[in-house]
Design a protein around this motif. Structure first.
Motif, short mmCIF file in Angstrom:
data_model
loop_
_atom_site.label_atom_id
_atom_site.label_comp_id
_atom_site.label_asym_id
_atom_site.label_seq_id
_atom_site.Cartn_x
_atom_site.Cartn_y
_atom_site.Cartn_z
N THR A 174 36.99 58.84 48.77
CA THR A 174 36.75 57.41 48.98
C THR A 174 37.88 56.58 48.39
O THR A 174 38.35 55.61 49.00
N GLN A 175 38.34 56.97 47.22
CA GLN A 175 39.44 56.25 46.57
C GLN A 175 40.73 56.36 47.38
O GLN A 175 41.42 55.36 47.60
N LEU B 11 43.96 52.31 53.27
CA LEU B 11 43.66 51.09 54.02
C LEU B 11 44.34 49.87 53.41
O LEU B 11 44.81 48.99 54.13
N GLU B 12 44.43 49.81 52.08
CA GLU B 12 45.10 48.69 51.42
C GLU B 12 46.60 48.70 51.68
O GLU B 12 47.22 47.66 51.85
N ARG C 113 40.99 56.92 50.57
CA ARG C 113 40.79 56.19 51.81
C ARG C 113 41.04 54.70 51.60
O ARG C 113 41.73 54.05 52.38
N SER C 114 40.50 54.16 50.51
CA SER C 114 40.69 52.73 50.25
C SER C 114 42.16 52.42 49.93
O SER C 114 42.68 51.38 50.33
N GLN C 115 42.83 53.32 49.23
CA GLN C 115 44.27 53.12 48.96
C GLN C 115 45.06 53.12 50.26
O GLN C 115 45.99 52.32 50.42
#
Length: 103
Positions: A43-44, A50-51, A46-48
């Motif tokens: 999850t971490q 996307l950012e 994936r968010s990195q």
């Protein structure tokens, strides 16, 4: 239960896992089992991803690359020093008769 030693994953591996999470073809639990990492880590990553995705294509207000900062005072001091040395050597060689009056 024994703890596993700390692992360092390559950026390529992280991107592969994050892309698989973004695709959404498998659940986080399935991806965690497949890649042998914790679901929170996926999850971490994936968010990195996307950012930082917008940075791949560049931004509207692209900043100029930093120009190497030149210390102008230092350069002026060096020019002055070299000019002084040149004048001194020119005078000394002229007095010794090793340098003609005209260059």
């Amino acid at each position: 239960m024994t703890r596993r030693p700390r692992r360092n994953h390559t950026p390529v591996f992280k991107a592969k896992v994050a892309l698989a999470a973004i695709k959404g073809e498998k659940t986080l639990a399935e991806l965690a089992q497949q890649f042998d990492v914790h679901a929170n880590q996926i999850t971490q990553w994936r968010s990195q991803l996307l950012e930082g995705a917008a940075d791949v294509f560049g931004s509207e207000t692209r900043a100029e690359p930093p120009v190497s900062a030149v210390d102008v005072k230092t350069l002026h001091a060096k020019i002055g020093q070299l000019t002084l040395e040149d004048d001194f050597l020119e005078g000394a060689l002229s007095k010794a008769g090793l340098l003609s009056a005209k260059r």
